[in-house]
Design an enzyme around this catalytic site. Structure first.
Site, PDB file in Angstrom:
ATOM      1  N   ASN A   1      17.217  37.421  62.413  1.00 58.35           N
ATOM      2  CA  ASN A   1      18.657  37.449  62.698  1.00 58.35           C
ATOM      3  C   ASN A   1      19.181  38.876  62.580  1.00 58.35           C
ATOM      4  O   ASN A   1      18.845  39.605  61.640  1.00 58.35           O
ATOM      5  CB  ASN A   1      19.434  36.482  61.802  1.00 58.35           C
ATOM      6  CG  ASN A   1      19.262  36.717  60.322  1.00 58.35           C
ATOM      7  OD1 ASN A   1      18.205  37.122  59.866  1.00 58.35           O
ATOM      8  ND2 ASN A   1      20.311  36.451  59.560  1.00 58.35           N
ATOM      9  N   ILE A   2      19.970  39.252  63.570  1.00 51.46           N
ATOM     10  CA  ILE A   2      20.530  40.603  63.657  1.00 51.46           C
ATOM     11  C   ILE A   2      22.046  40.463  63.757  1.00 51.46           C
ATOM     12  O   ILE A   2      22.551  39.923  64.758  1.00 51.46           O
ATOM     13  CB  ILE A   2      19.995  41.352  64.911  1.00 51.46           C
ATOM     14  CG1 ILE A   2      18.459  41.320  64.987  1.00 51.46           C
ATOM     15  CG2 ILE A   2      20.531  42.788  64.945  1.00 51.46           C
ATOM     16  CD1 ILE A   2      17.728  42.056  63.880  1.00 51.46           C
ATOM     17  N   GLU A   3      22.735  40.906  62.716  1.00 53.14           N
ATOM     18  CA  GLU A   3      24.191  40.724  62.659  1.00 53.14           C
ATOM     19  C   GLU A   3      24.929  41.953  63.161  1.00 53.14           C
ATOM     20  O   GLU A   3      24.325  42.985  63.479  1.00 53.14           O
ATOM     21  CB  GLU A   3      24.585  40.364  61.216  1.00 53.14           C
ATOM     22  CG  GLU A   3      23.909  39.077  60.773  1.00 53.14           C
ATOM     23  CD  GLU A   3      24.276  38.638  59.366  1.00 53.14           C
ATOM     24  OE1 GLU A   3      24.855  39.436  58.602  1.00 53.14           O
ATOM     25  OE2 GLU A   3      23.963  37.483  59.043  1.00 53.14           O
TER      26      GLU A   3
ATOM     27  N   CYS B   1      21.284  26.261  63.990  1.00 53.48           N
ATOM     28  CA  CYS B   1      22.717  26.040  64.201  1.00 53.48           C
ATOM     29  C   CYS B   1      22.937  25.374  65.567  1.00 53.48           C
ATOM     30  O   CYS B   1      22.017  25.269  66.388  1.00 53.48           O
ATOM     31  CB  CYS B   1      23.480  27.362  64.105  1.00 53.48           C
ATOM     32  SG  CYS B   1      23.332  28.414  65.574  1.00 53.48           S
TER      33      CYS B   1
ATOM     34  N   CYS C   1      20.978  34.794  65.993  1.00 47.89           N
ATOM     35  CA  CYS C   1      20.121  34.094  65.034  1.00 47.89           C
ATOM     36  C   CYS C   1      18.658  34.452  65.276  1.00 47.89           C
ATOM     37  O   CYS C   1      18.258  34.821  66.387  1.00 47.89           O
ATOM     38  CB  CYS C   1      20.293  32.587  65.176  1.00 47.89           C
ATOM     39  SG  CYS C   1      21.913  31.975  64.705  1.00 47.89           S
TER      40      CYS C   1
ATOM     41  N   GLU D   1      15.914  32.573  65.458  1.00 42.31           N
ATOM     42  CA  GLU D   1      15.125  31.762  66.404  1.00 42.31           C
ATOM     43  C   GLU D   1      15.475  32.087  67.852  1.00 42.31           C
ATOM     44  O   GLU D   1      14.611  32.081  68.733  1.00 42.31           O
ATOM     45  CB  GLU D   1      15.266  30.259  66.123  1.00 42.31           C
ATOM     46  CG  GLU D   1      16.673  29.713  66.086  1.00 42.31           C
ATOM     47  CD  GLU D   1      17.281  29.733  64.696  1.00 42.31           C
ATOM     48  OE1 GLU D   1      17.420  30.846  64.135  1.00 42.31           O
ATOM     49  OE2 GLU D   1      17.660  28.662  64.184  1.00 42.31           O
TER      50      GLU D   1
ATOM     51  N   CYS E   1      22.059  27.527  68.594  1.00 41.39           N
ATOM     52  CA  CYS E   1      20.602  27.642  68.772  1.00 41.39           C
ATOM     53  C   CYS E   1      20.013  26.348  69.308  1.00 41.39           C
ATOM     54  O   CYS E   1      19.103  26.377  70.139  1.00 41.39           O
ATOM     55  CB  CYS E   1      19.920  28.020  67.466  1.00 41.39           C
ATOM     56  SG  CYS E   1      20.131  29.761  67.077  1.00 41.39           S
TER      57      CYS E   1
HETATM   58  N1  THU Z   1      21.056  32.010  61.094  1.00 40.72           N
HETATM   59  C1  THU Z   1      19.879  32.037  61.793  1.00 40.72           C
HETATM   60  O1  THU Z   1      19.373  33.101  62.142  1.00 40.72           O
HETATM   61  N2  THU Z   1      19.306  30.845  62.094  1.00 40.72           N
HETATM   62  C2  THU Z   1      19.745  29.639  61.667  1.00 40.72           C
HETATM   63  O2  THU Z   1      19.147  28.624  61.984  1.00 40.72           O
HETATM   64  C3  THU Z   1      20.960  29.545  60.837  1.00 40.72           C
HETATM   65  C4  THU Z   1      21.718  30.808  60.681  1.00 40.72           C
HETATM   66  C5  THU Z   1      21.657  33.296  60.733  1.00 40.72           C
HETATM   67  C6  THU Z   1      22.912  33.653  61.438  1.00 40.72           C
HETATM   68  C7  THU Z   1      23.519  34.629  60.449  1.00 40.72           C
HETATM   69  O3  THU Z   1      22.955  35.913  60.660  1.00 40.72           O
HETATM   70  C8  THU Z   1      23.056  34.116  59.096  1.00 40.72           C
HETATM   71  O4  THU Z   1      21.932  33.299  59.362  1.00 40.72           O
HETATM   72  C9  THU Z   1      24.112  33.336  58.336  1.00 40.72           C
HETATM   73  O5  THU Z   1      24.662  32.356  59.135  1.00 40.72           O
END
Ligand code: THU
Length: 133
Positions: free
Chosen positions: A42-44, A88, A53, A55, A91
């Protein structure tokens, strides 16, 4: 490659997370039929919705290499949370289209594992078939 090995690959991918806002690292690994593993984390972003996310990052990377759903043998998604992080809603919509409905998705934390498929976690999905003329 076994389920446990792919999960370990996803934990390696998790090290490349950029999650300074949530502090919730996620790693993912896509196994394709040629034995290759494609990674995602995950890259915010300071503009929160612009992040991605883990995946989705892994699947987009696999498609960007030229793989498609029939090449994908399994997807592992891991986190360090207290309980397994299920994909989520956004995704799930993406995975529905980019994975076959019975492709195993391994969800794991260091303490727990669960295998699901898209047909289990997104029933009655809207997909490309709905747009067919
Ligand atoms: N996130 C994912 O990468 N995958 C998931 O299945 C649930 C949430 C990430 C998004 C965000 O960067 C962090 O987790 C918190 O929501």
């Amino acid at each position: 490659m076994t389920k446990d090995e792919l999960i370990q690959e996803a934990f390696k991918a998790m090290k490349h997370t950029y999650s300074p806002y949530s502090h919730f690292p996620v790693g993912a690994a896509v196994l394709t039929s040629d034995g290759e593993v494609t990674y995602g984390a995950n890259i915010e972003n300071a503009s929160y919705p612009a992040g991605i996310c883990g995946e989705r990052a892994a699947l987009f990377a696999a498609y960007s290499k030229g793989y498609t759903r029939d090449d994908i043998v399994a997807l592992a998604i891991v986190s360090n949370g207290k309980r397994i992080a299920a994909p989520c809603g956004v995704c799930r919509q993406v995975l529905y289209e980019l994975l076959n409905s019975d492709t195993p998705i391994y969800l794991a934390t260091p303490d727990e594992q669960k295998t699901v498929t898209m047909q289990e976690i997104l029933p009655m999905a809207f997909g490309p078939e709905d747009l067919a003329e």
